[in-house]
Design a protein around this motif. Structure first.
Motif, mmCIF file in Angstrom:
data_model
loop_
_atom_site.group_PDB
_atom_site.id
_atom_site.type_symbol
_atom_site.label_atom_id
_atom_site.label_comp_id
_atom_site.label_asym_id
_atom_site.label_seq_id
_atom_site.Cartn_x
_atom_site.Cartn_y
_atom_site.Cartn_z
ATOM 1 N N LEU A 110 0.855 -1.309 0.025
ATOM 2 C CA LEU A 110 -0.046 -0.095 0.084
ATOM 3 C C LEU A 110 0.768 1.252 0.024
ATOM 4 O O LEU A 110 0.464 2.183 -0.864
ATOM 5 N N THR A 111 1.976 1.099 0.465
ATOM 6 C CA THR A 111 2.698 2.546 0.865
ATOM 7 C C THR A 111 3.523 2.439 -0.619
ATOM 8 O O THR A 111 3.468 3.678 -1.203
ATOM 9 N N GLU A 112 3.622 1.407 -1.338
ATOM 10 C CA GLU A 112 4.385 1.735 -2.443
ATOM 11 C C GLU A 112 3.413 2.401 -3.591
ATOM 12 O O GLU A 112 3.718 2.931 -4.569
ATOM 13 N N LEU A 113 2.127 2.020 -3.321
ATOM 14 C CA LEU A 113 1.119 2.652 -4.075
ATOM 15 C C LEU A 113 0.642 3.874 -3.799
ATOM 16 O O LEU A 113 0.018 4.267 -4.508
ATOM 17 N N GLY A 114 1.316 4.441 -2.895
ATOM 18 C CA GLY A 114 1.098 5.781 -2.499
ATOM 19 C C GLY A 114 0.031 6.258 -1.331
ATOM 20 O O GLY A 114 -0.286 7.149 -1.008
ATOM 21 N N VAL A 115 -0.465 5.098 -0.504
ATOM 22 C CA VAL A 115 -1.330 5.307 0.443
ATOM 23 C C VAL A 115 -0.213 5.985 1.662
ATOM 24 O O VAL A 115 0.820 5.549 1.914
ATOM 25 N N PRO A 116 -0.480 7.132 1.960
ATOM 26 C CA PRO A 116 0.074 8.156 2.893
ATOM 27 C C PRO A 116 0.704 7.125 4.153
ATOM 28 O O PRO A 116 -0.308 6.438 4.583
ATOM 29 N N GLN A 117 1.975 7.139 4.565
ATOM 30 C CA GLN A 117 2.504 6.169 5.652
ATOM 31 C C GLN A 117 1.640 6.313 6.851
ATOM 32 O O GLN A 117 1.310 5.128 7.477
ATOM 33 N N ASP A 118 1.425 7.638 7.171
ATOM 34 C CA ASP A 118 0.606 7.708 8.486
ATOM 35 C C ASP A 118 -1.040 7.565 8.539
ATOM 36 O O ASP A 118 -1.581 7.768 9.575
ATOM 37 N N TYR A 119 -1.336 6.985 7.306
ATOM 38 C CA TYR A 119 -2.945 7.150 7.173
ATOM 39 C C TYR A 119 -3.384 5.539 7.208
ATOM 40 O O TYR A 119 -2.442 4.598 7.130
ATOM 41 N N GLU A 120 -4.315 5.453 7.715
ATOM 42 C CA GLU A 120 -5.145 4.147 8.184
ATOM 43 C C GLU A 120 -6.089 3.939 6.947
ATOM 44 O O GLU A 120 -6.671 4.759 6.494
ATOM 45 N N VAL A 121 -6.005 2.509 6.171
ATOM 46 C CA VAL A 121 -6.709 2.045 5.191
ATOM 47 C C VAL A 121 -8.292 2.174 5.822
ATOM 48 O O VAL A 121 -8.534 1.420 6.745
ATOM 49 N N SER A 122 -9.325 2.499 5.032
ATOM 50 C CA SER A 122 -10.561 2.238 5.259
ATOM 51 C C SER A 122 -11.286 1.604 3.952
ATOM 52 O O SER A 122 -10.580 0.415 3.360
ATOM 53 N N GLY A 123 -12.620 1.524 3.472
ATOM 54 C CA GLY A 123 -12.907 0.730 2.494
ATOM 55 C C GLY A 123 -12.227 1.123 1.229
ATOM 56 O O GLY A 123 -11.676 2.185 0.988
ATOM 57 N N SER A 124 -12.575 0.245 0.330
ATOM 58 C CA SER A 124 -12.222 0.537 -0.988
ATOM 59 C C SER A 124 -13.332 0.523 -2.175
ATOM 60 O O SER A 124 -14.485 0.025 -1.767
ATOM 61 N N ALA A 125 -13.057 1.192 -3.328
ATOM 62 C CA ALA A 125 -14.320 0.912 -4.439
ATOM 63 C C ALA A 125 -13.490 0.326 -5.407
ATOM 64 O O ALA A 125 -12.449 0.564 -6.105
ATOM 65 N N VAL A 126 -14.365 -0.499 -6.222
ATOM 66 C CA VAL A 126 -13.740 -1.270 -7.519
ATOM 67 C C VAL A 126 -14.879 -0.705 -8.811
ATOM 68 O O VAL A 126 -16.034 -0.411 -8.062
#
Ligand SMILES: Cc1cc2nc3c(=O)[nH]c(=O)nc-3n(C[C@H](O)[C@H](O)[C@H](O)COP(=O)(O)O)c2cc1C
Length: 186
Positions: A147-163
């Motif tokens: 996720l970090t490699e994909l650009g999710v900010p390091q200190d952010y927590e992941v929530s839901g996703s949309a396809v």
């Protein structure tokens, strides 16, 4: 019935997609709709990571399926045991929401942004589905490094996703609505 209400009532979750990609123009409209969602205290403490690279999504799928197989939850083991199962349903676009933990009402903000994504997509004849698996496994070190490699900010927590993508069959009918979900005091 006006077009907005019609759009809300006719949106459905889609779990089978063609490989046709959505246009950047439509993607940008959908992301703009996400960014215009309401947020607690107007803080907009969210981030949207758009992944349209099949290899990257596949990498995420393998890491997530491995965790599902080893999970203590039987439902996850069962799903991951099916070699055909893809938690992102092979959709050509995945949007991962994440949030700044120091913001107000973080999960709720991502949820309303996701609903804007689904409704904007549906208004453009693009199908969609909420995918929750990264909210369960997003903190696993292997998944997190992807996720970090994909650009999710390091200190952010992941929530839901949309396809997002184009359904390979007509939209399913809505399930009947439960009764007794509303009461009035006038
Ligand atoms: C918080 C939340 C999490 C969900 N997670 C998933 C998911 O991980 N995978 C999936 O296929 N659908 C998921 N869904 C979609 C629901 O299954 C779907 O909205 C529900 O069955 C009603 O169908 P409809 O969206 O077509 O009205 C989720 C929906 C919500 C609101």
């Amino acid at each position: 019935m006006n077009e907005i209400i019609q759009n809300i009532l006719s949106r459905r979750s889609v779990r089978s997609y063609t490989q046709e990609q959505i246009s950047d123009e439509n993607l940008n409209l959908i992301l703009e709709a996400a960014n215009y969602a309401p947020s607690g205290m107007g803080q907009q403490g969210w981030h949207f990571t758009v992944v349209q690279n099949k290899e990257k999504v596949d990498e995420l799928v393998s890491a997530v399926k491995e965790l599902m197989k080893n999970s203590s939850e039987e439902r996850f083991q069962k799903m991951a045991g099916n070699p055909e199962f893809n938690p992102f349903y092979n959709a050509p676009t995945v949007i991962i929401t994440s949030y700044d933990k120091s913001s107000a009402t973080v999960e709720a903000n991502c949820a309303v942004a996701l609903q804007n994504i689904f409704l904007a997509a549906h208004s453009l004849n693009i199908s969609s589905c909420w995918i929750h698996i990264l909210a369960y496994f997003g903190q696993d070190p292997k998944v997190r490094s992807i996720l970090t490699e994909l650009g999710v900010p390091q200190d952010y927590e992941v929530s839901g996703s949309a396809v997002l993508g184009y359904s390979d069959k007509p939209l399913p009918a809505a399930a009947p609505r439960k009764e007794g979900t509303v009461n009035f005091v006038k």
